[in-house]
Design a protein around this motif. Structure first.
Motif, mmCIF file in Angstrom:
data_model
loop_
_atom_site.group_PDB
_atom_site.id
_atom_site.type_symbol
_atom_site.label_atom_id
_atom_site.label_comp_id
_atom_site.label_asym_id
_atom_site.label_seq_id
_atom_site.Cartn_x
_atom_site.Cartn_y
_atom_site.Cartn_z
ATOM 1 N N GLU A 1 0.827 -1.205 0.000
ATOM 2 C CA GLU A 1 0.000 0.000 0.000
ATOM 3 C C GLU A 1 0.863 1.258 0.000
ATOM 4 O OE1 GLU A 1 -2.985 0.259 3.073
ATOM 5 O OE2 GLU A 1 -3.780 2.123 2.232
ATOM 6 N N LYS A 2 1.950 1.212 0.747
ATOM 7 C CA LYS A 2 2.857 2.363 0.796
ATOM 8 C C LYS A 2 3.407 2.667 -0.601
ATOM 9 C CE LYS A 2 7.148 3.976 2.803
ATOM 10 N NZ LYS A 2 8.286 3.726 3.685
ATOM 11 N N ALA A 3 3.796 1.627 -1.319
ATOM 12 C CA ALA A 3 4.325 1.817 -2.677
ATOM 13 C C ALA A 3 3.250 2.380 -3.607
ATOM 14 C CB ALA A 3 4.849 0.486 -3.204
ATOM 15 N N ASP A 4 2.033 1.854 -3.475
ATOM 16 C CA ASP A 4 0.925 2.356 -4.301
ATOM 17 C C ASP A 4 0.647 3.829 -4.022
ATOM 18 O OD1 ASP A 4 0.572 -0.051 -5.487
ATOM 19 O OD2 ASP A 4 -1.223 -0.612 -4.368
ATOM 20 N N LEU A 5 0.582 4.158 -2.738
ATOM 21 C CA LEU A 5 0.294 5.547 -2.352
ATOM 22 C C LEU A 5 1.385 6.482 -2.861
ATOM 23 C CD1 LEU A 5 -0.884 4.921 1.317
ATOM 24 C CD2 LEU A 5 -2.291 5.905 -0.494
ATOM 25 N N THR A 6 2.629 6.032 -2.727
ATOM 26 C CA THR A 6 3.745 6.858 -3.175
ATOM 27 C C THR A 6 3.680 7.080 -4.685
ATOM 28 O OG1 THR A 6 5.036 5.902 -1.379
ATOM 29 C CG2 THR A 6 6.246 7.145 -3.032
ATOM 30 N N ASP A 7 3.335 6.016 -5.428
ATOM 31 C CA ASP A 7 3.188 6.155 -6.879
ATOM 32 C C ASP A 7 2.106 7.166 -7.232
ATOM 33 O OD1 ASP A 7 5.147 4.395 -7.459
ATOM 34 O OD2 ASP A 7 3.835 2.730 -8.007
ATOM 35 N N GLN A 8 0.986 7.061 -6.535
ATOM 36 C CA GLN A 8 -0.119 7.992 -6.816
ATOM 37 C C GLN A 8 0.273 9.424 -6.489
ATOM 38 O OE1 GLN A 8 -4.175 6.745 -5.474
ATOM 39 N NE2 GLN A 8 -3.166 4.834 -4.978
ATOM 40 N N LEU A 9 0.978 9.588 -5.381
ATOM 41 C CA LEU A 9 1.413 10.933 -4.997
ATOM 42 C C LEU A 9 2.390 11.514 -6.018
ATOM 43 C CD1 LEU A 9 1.740 10.443 -1.155
ATOM 44 C CD2 LEU A 9 0.471 12.293 -2.243
ATOM 45 N N LYS A 10 3.264 10.656 -6.527
ATOM 46 C CA LYS A 10 4.256 11.128 -7.497
ATOM 47 C C LYS A 10 3.613 11.606 -8.790
ATOM 48 C CE LYS A 10 8.370 8.565 -6.132
ATOM 49 N NZ LYS A 10 8.914 7.207 -6.235
ATOM 50 N N GLU A 11 2.413 11.053 -9.080
ATOM 51 C CA GLU A 11 1.749 11.451 -10.313
ATOM 52 C C GLU A 11 1.190 12.865 -10.258
ATOM 53 O OE1 GLU A 11 -1.226 8.692 -11.669
ATOM 54 O OE2 GLU A 11 0.279 7.099 -11.661
ATOM 55 N N GLY B 1 2.018 15.162 -7.558
ATOM 56 C CA GLY B 1 2.736 16.110 -6.724
ATOM 57 C C GLY B 1 4.176 15.710 -6.503
ATOM 58 N N ARG B 2 4.780 16.416 -5.577
ATOM 59 C CA ARG B 2 6.168 16.082 -5.262
ATOM 60 C C ARG B 2 6.387 16.238 -3.764
ATOM 61 N NH1 ARG B 2 9.189 21.038 -4.849
ATOM 62 N NH2 ARG B 2 7.801 22.728 -5.379
ATOM 63 N N PHE B 3 7.421 15.568 -3.292
ATOM 64 C CA PHE B 3 7.726 15.630 -1.870
ATOM 65 C C PHE B 3 8.627 16.823 -1.612
ATOM 66 C CE2 PHE B 3 10.010 14.247 1.997
ATOM 67 C CZ PHE B 3 8.909 14.061 2.809
ATOM 68 N N ASN B 4 8.176 17.676 -0.711
ATOM 69 C CA ASN B 4 8.969 18.843 -0.364
ATOM 70 C C ASN B 4 9.818 18.522 0.861
ATOM 71 O OD1 ASN B 4 9.961 21.276 0.647
ATOM 72 N ND2 ASN B 4 8.179 22.423 -0.092
ATOM 73 N N LYS B 5 11.123 18.414 0.626
ATOM 74 C CA LYS B 5 12.005 17.994 1.717
ATOM 75 C C LYS B 5 12.074 19.040 2.831
ATOM 76 C CE LYS B 5 15.056 14.658 -0.480
ATOM 77 N NZ LYS B 5 15.106 14.789 -1.946
ATOM 78 N N GLU B 6 11.841 20.291 2.472
ATOM 79 C CA GLU B 6 11.921 21.343 3.483
ATOM 80 C C GLU B 6 10.778 21.286 4.484
ATOM 81 O OE1 GLU B 6 12.560 25.182 1.601
ATOM 82 O OE2 GLU B 6 14.140 24.228 0.421
ATOM 83 N N THR B 7 9.571 21.045 3.954
ATOM 84 C CA THR B 7 8.420 20.993 4.862
ATOM 85 C C THR B 7 8.105 19.568 5.300
ATOM 86 O OG1 THR B 7 6.910 20.813 2.991
ATOM 87 C CG2 THR B 7 7.339 23.024 3.829
ATOM 88 N N SER C 1 -6.335 18.500 -2.696
ATOM 89 C CA SER C 1 -7.082 17.738 -1.712
ATOM 90 C C SER C 1 -6.815 16.243 -1.850
ATOM 91 C CB SER C 1 -8.577 18.062 -1.746
ATOM 92 O OG SER C 1 -9.093 17.815 -3.015
ATOM 93 N N THR C 2 -6.564 15.791 -3.077
ATOM 94 C CA THR C 2 -6.204 14.381 -3.255
ATOM 95 C C THR C 2 -4.861 14.093 -2.589
ATOM 96 O OG1 THR C 2 -7.346 14.378 -5.381
ATOM 97 C CG2 THR C 2 -5.873 12.537 -4.947
ATOM 98 N N VAL C 3 -3.918 15.000 -2.781
ATOM 99 C CA VAL C 3 -2.609 14.838 -2.141
ATOM 100 C C VAL C 3 -2.770 14.722 -0.632
ATOM 101 C CG1 VAL C 3 -0.498 16.107 -1.522
ATOM 102 C CG2 VAL C 3 -1.147 15.884 -3.914
ATOM 103 N N LYS C 4 -3.646 15.559 -0.087
ATOM 104 C CA LYS C 4 -3.853 15.554 1.354
ATOM 105 C C LYS C 4 -4.384 14.212 1.845
ATOM 106 C CE LYS C 4 -4.990 19.269 4.428
ATOM 107 N NZ LYS C 4 -5.698 20.513 4.583
ATOM 108 N N VAL C 5 -5.371 13.693 1.134
ATOM 109 C CA VAL C 5 -5.963 12.406 1.509
ATOM 110 C C VAL C 5 -4.919 11.288 1.421
ATOM 111 C CG1 VAL C 5 -7.659 10.649 0.842
ATOM 112 C CG2 VAL C 5 -8.301 13.064 0.850
#
Ligand SMILES: [Zn+2]
Length: 119
Positions: free
Chosen positions: A14-24, A26-32, A64-68
């Motif tokens: 599930e973690k891999a799936d969620l990460t894939d969806q997030l990458k589509e 958005g992006r991970f902000n290392k600062e925040t 909002s999708t990113v948030k969920v």
């Protein structure tokens, strides 16, 4: 007994799936330390107000999708961290095993269904 190996396997998937969806979207902000939706694409020359509104909506819905997804990812990551502990999957109130369907809905659950609002 809870099958922790199986739970861990499911969580990792599930973690891999969620990460894939997030990458589509958005992006991970290392600062925040948070995921954020991609900003608007600037490659379109149109600038009438309808198109602007549409794009704004797209961004809003991506956000909002990113948030969920991110909230779910945090739960999954917490569960993956806690799964090694003896207390994982046991109710913090009564000490009984947490129901499997409850753990599926919330892998980081710390209480059984009966005590889910009492912790
Ligand atoms: Zn309980």
């Amino acid at each position: 007994m809870l099958d922790k190996d199986k739970i861990k396997e499911d969580l990792e998937k599930e973690k891999a799936d969620l990460t894939d969806q997030l990458k589509e979207i958005g992006r991970f902000n290392k600062e925040t330390d948070e995921w954020e939706a991609f900003p608007e694409e600037q490659d379109s020359p149109e600038s009438d107000s309808n198109a602007m509104a549409d794009r704004f909506e797209d961004f809003e819905s991506r956000s909002s999708t990113v948030k969920v997804l991110e909230e779910r990812l945090k739960l999954v990551e917490k569960a993956l961290k806690d799964i090694r502990k003896e207390s994982f999957g046991k109710c913090a109130v009564c000490g009984k095993e947490i129901e499997m369907d409850r753990l599926k809905a919330n892998p980081a659950a710390e209480t059984c269904k009966k005590h889910m609002n009492k912790a």
